[in-house]
Scaffold this motif. Sequence first.
Motif, PDB file in Angstrom:
ATOM      1  N   LYS A   1       0.942  -1.307   0.052  1.00 28.71           N
ATOM      2  CA  LYS A   1       0.081  -0.069  -0.191  1.00 28.71           C
ATOM      3  C   LYS A   1       0.867   1.216   0.138  1.00 28.71           C
ATOM      4  N   GLY A   2       2.245   1.034   0.370  1.00 31.46           N
ATOM      5  CA  GLY A   2       3.244   2.077   0.371  1.00 31.46           C
ATOM      6  C   GLY A   2       3.729   2.309   1.653  1.00 31.46           C
ATOM      7  N   GLY A   3       5.136   2.440   1.562  1.00 30.66           N
ATOM      8  CA  GLY A   3       5.914   2.642   2.825  1.00 30.66           C
ATOM      9  C   GLY A   3       6.718   1.310   3.329  1.00 30.66           C
ATOM     10  N   GLU A   4       6.024   0.201   2.923  1.00 31.92           N
ATOM     11  CA  GLU A   4       6.637  -0.800   3.591  1.00 31.92           C
ATOM     12  C   GLU A   4       7.959  -1.586   3.036  1.00 31.92           C
ATOM     13  N   ILE A   5       8.505  -2.099   3.839  1.00 32.13           N
ATOM     14  CA  ILE A   5       9.938  -2.933   3.469  1.00 32.13           C
ATOM     15  C   ILE A   5       9.466  -4.448   3.523  1.00 32.13           C
ATOM     16  N   TYR A   6       9.386  -4.942   2.363  1.00 35.93           N
ATOM     17  CA  TYR A   6       9.054  -6.546   2.529  1.00 35.93           C
ATOM     18  C   TYR A   6      10.110  -7.244   2.380  1.00 35.93           C
ATOM     19  N   VAL A   7      10.188  -8.172   3.361  1.00 37.26           N
ATOM     20  CA  VAL A   7      11.352  -9.111   3.644  1.00 37.26           C
ATOM     21  C   VAL A   7      10.998 -10.709   3.282  1.00 37.26           C
ATOM     22  N   PHE A   8      11.816 -11.292   2.472  1.00 34.41           N
ATOM     23  CA  PHE A   8      11.401 -12.718   2.159  1.00 34.41           C
ATOM     24  C   PHE A   8      11.867 -13.662   2.930  1.00 34.41           C
ATOM     25  N   ASP A   9      11.104 -14.638   2.824  1.00 34.54           N
ATOM     26  CA  ASP A   9      11.781 -16.039   3.696  1.00 34.54           C
ATOM     27  C   ASP A   9      12.668 -16.641   2.739  1.00 34.54           C
ATOM     28  N   MET A  10      13.884 -16.496   3.281  1.00 34.84           N
ATOM     29  CA  MET A  10      15.040 -17.001   2.396  1.00 34.84           C
ATOM     30  C   MET A  10      15.179 -18.519   2.656  1.00 34.84           C
ATOM     31  N   GLY A  11      14.699 -18.878   3.770  1.00 37.57           N
ATOM     32  CA  GLY A  11      14.857 -20.494   4.388  1.00 37.57           C
ATOM     33  C   GLY A  11      16.114 -20.341   5.359  1.00 37.57           C
ATOM     34  N   SER A  12      16.874 -21.574   5.501  1.00 41.16           N
ATOM     35  CA  SER A  12      17.880 -21.437   6.239  1.00 41.16           C
ATOM     36  C   SER A  12      19.315 -21.244   5.649  1.00 41.16           C
ATOM     37  N   PRO A  13      20.289 -20.245   6.181  1.00 45.44           N
ATOM     38  CA  PRO A  13      21.538 -19.788   5.811  1.00 45.44           C
ATOM     39  C   PRO A  13      22.135 -21.181   5.105  1.00 45.44           C
ATOM     40  N   ILE A  14      23.092 -21.054   4.079  1.00 52.80           N
ATOM     41  CA  ILE A  14      23.769 -22.218   3.638  1.00 52.80           C
ATOM     42  C   ILE A  14      25.341 -21.761   3.847  1.00 52.80           C
ATOM     43  N   LYS A  15      26.214 -22.647   4.411  1.00 53.15           N
ATOM     44  CA  LYS A  15      27.551 -22.477   4.472  1.00 53.15           C
ATOM     45  C   LYS A  15      28.273 -22.637   3.124  1.00 53.15           C
ATOM     46  N   ILE A  16      29.039 -21.836   2.770  1.00 52.06           N
ATOM     47  CA  ILE A  16      29.529 -21.594   1.579  1.00 52.06           C
ATOM     48  C   ILE A  16      30.672 -22.587   1.155  1.00 52.06           C
ATOM     49  N   ILE A  17      31.202 -23.271   2.329  1.00 58.81           N
ATOM     50  CA  ILE A  17      31.976 -24.380   2.407  1.00 58.81           C
ATOM     51  C   ILE A  17      31.398 -25.486   1.820  1.00 58.81           C
ATOM     52  N   ASP A  18      29.891 -25.645   2.225  1.00 60.29           N
ATOM     53  CA  ASP A  18      29.099 -26.724   1.818  1.00 60.29           C
ATOM     54  C   ASP A  18      28.810 -26.707   0.138  1.00 60.29           C
ATOM     55  N   LEU A  19      28.484 -25.440  -0.052  1.00 59.97           N
ATOM     56  CA  LEU A  19      28.159 -25.092  -1.383  1.00 59.97           C
ATOM     57  C   LEU A  19      29.316 -25.538  -2.481  1.00 59.97           C
ATOM     58  N   ALA A  20      30.610 -25.039  -2.114  1.00 62.88           N
ATOM     59  CA  ALA A  20      31.880 -25.355  -2.856  1.00 62.88           C
ATOM     60  C   ALA A  20      32.084 -26.929  -3.048  1.00 62.88           C
ATOM     61  N   GLN A  21      31.724 -27.441  -1.863  1.00 63.51           N
ATOM     62  CA  GLN A  21      31.913 -29.209  -1.816  1.00 63.51           C
ATOM     63  C   GLN A  21      30.879 -29.770  -2.860  1.00 63.51           C
TER      64      GLN A  21
END
Length: 644
Positions: free
Chosen positions: A517-537
């Motif tokens: 409607k105006g003025g809101e900051i919408y935040v998205f549910d991003m789930g759980s954070p992911i470790k970058i080392i796991d991503l690389a592996q």
Amino acid sequence: MKIFKYIKQGLIKIARRVVKNYVSRWIIFLIDLFLCLVAANGAYFLISTVDSSPSKIFYLTWELLILLVIQSFYFVIYKSYMGLVRYSSFKDAIKQLQVTMSCALTVLIFNRIDYYFFEHKLIVDAGVFIYGFIAYSLLFFFRIVVKRIYEILNATQKPSTKAYILGTSSSDVAMAEGLISQNSGSFDIIGFINPTKKESKSHNRIFNLPIYDLKQVRDSTHYAKSIIVSDNKLKELQKSSNTIITDFLELKIKIYKLPKLQDWDHTDFKNLKAINIEDLLQRNPIKLNNKKLFKIYKDKTILVTGAAGSIGSEIVRQLINFTPKKIILLDQAETPLHELKLELLKLHPTLNFETIIANVRDKSRLQEVFITHTPEVVFHGAAYKHVPMMEANPLESLSVNFKGTKNISDLSMAYEVERFVFVSTDKAVNPTNIMGASKRAAELYIQSLASNPENKVSFITTRFGNVLGSNGSVIPHFKKQIENNGPVTVTHPEITRYFMTIDEACQLVLEAGAMGKGGEIYVFDMGSPIKIIDLAQHMIRLTGLVPNQDIKIEFTGLRPGEKLYEELLADKETTLATHHQKIMIAKSSYEFDISKSSLLAELEEFINLNEKERTIKSLKSLVPEYINYSSNETPSTKKQQRIY
């Protein structure tokens, strides 16, 4: 003997050329009708042998013509001739049974009517049942023969890759049946793997193929090195936190993914693609309020800044689904914008759109765009976002991210657009770098406009984390390092990030833009954070290599302005729920401190004067939670207290 061999090879080559092309559906219709003609005459013949009447074989009568007309009617109703004969299955057998039974029942009804008025019957009742049996047998036999011939012809091409099917559910078995029946020449299915059991002594078989457990595959050296998994099964395993996919990657088993179940009929099994990192990080599908979105975006002129970027271009693609009147694609990057233009011309030739080269820092140029095209909705995605690069060029970061946003939003207010949707970032929360602080400053300016009582524009801010595969993200960087045989560089063993796919992020942006409607900051549910080392592996394993054995992983230390943990203000204490389960509102967005107005004006003044030190000092006054770390300092490994 050689002559017969050559003749056989020639016939096989001719047959292969025939089966490569799909026969017209009308030819299949005529073949089916001819088979029914044979069945009808067969029924006439059998009846005539019983009542000693003259035999009727291929003798066209008006009764026979009526029967064929009725049969043709049910062919069209059930579309039994539309399927690909070479892939006939149990469903096709049921459909043929429905066709013949419907025809037989209709003829019996005609018999009763005909006999009541004319004391005559099209076919004696016994003949109707005989016809139905023969017709069904011929129709089904025809499909089985064609399917078997196709399999035999393809069987001469030995599959190059042995593979398992992951799962034993009904959908997994259906997938296996499709792969085996097509016999694509690429995969030789040698068995099934039960993902729910680590060890099993069961001797059950499916299609006469064994069912293995993970232990059998792990302990064997001669089993297949490929496995095929459906899209639904992959999502199911991710939800259940089953580690079998990781186990396969560690065993250097290549994983191929089939598309969604509803798309199997259109799938070329020869071109299955190996899963990628986006597949392993899949999230639940987005449910959009399409009725609401159509109301907001249909028949509207929509301006998208940063349209050539990964986020901007996907917003454009998503907007097309809601039939806007016109889309204005604005970006300063000439080549990517040209490539997007070519894509839209090819895939959406009727789309009304305009490509404009412009810099969001140039307000006079932007004003020309607003005057010429009068946009009704604005999606502002143009920004500098590379953290280390912006640390080295703070004035450029603020000039684009803050002043560019100010220019676009001021013009949106001046020309009274209906909605202005600002694409922000999680790095704006408790920023530790110039990029995040510049985005937070832009958020504050948007809020200042939204709080203006004379404002008629719905100013909406959306905030989310990293997007998989977007320009400048870690995944393309890791891919290049792996292609160059490493090392893969990670800044810190404990660093984590939130991730979502590009299409998911953009769908949520459209949804938030429609609900605001105006003025809101919408935040998205991003789930759980992911470790970058796991991503690389994971990415290393997906290439069939072993982390720190084939490809080394090195830790380089946190870069200036880089956090260990990123924040979204997505917890219940600091957010309010909306009707969409993945979209929340940051509570701070409801109020704007009027004292910040002078600081916003001061920041713009120092940016225009190109005074770096005074600009940074002004930024810190405007965004007091901004903590700028020098190159000799690193952020605390503990999450910082959320201030707003």
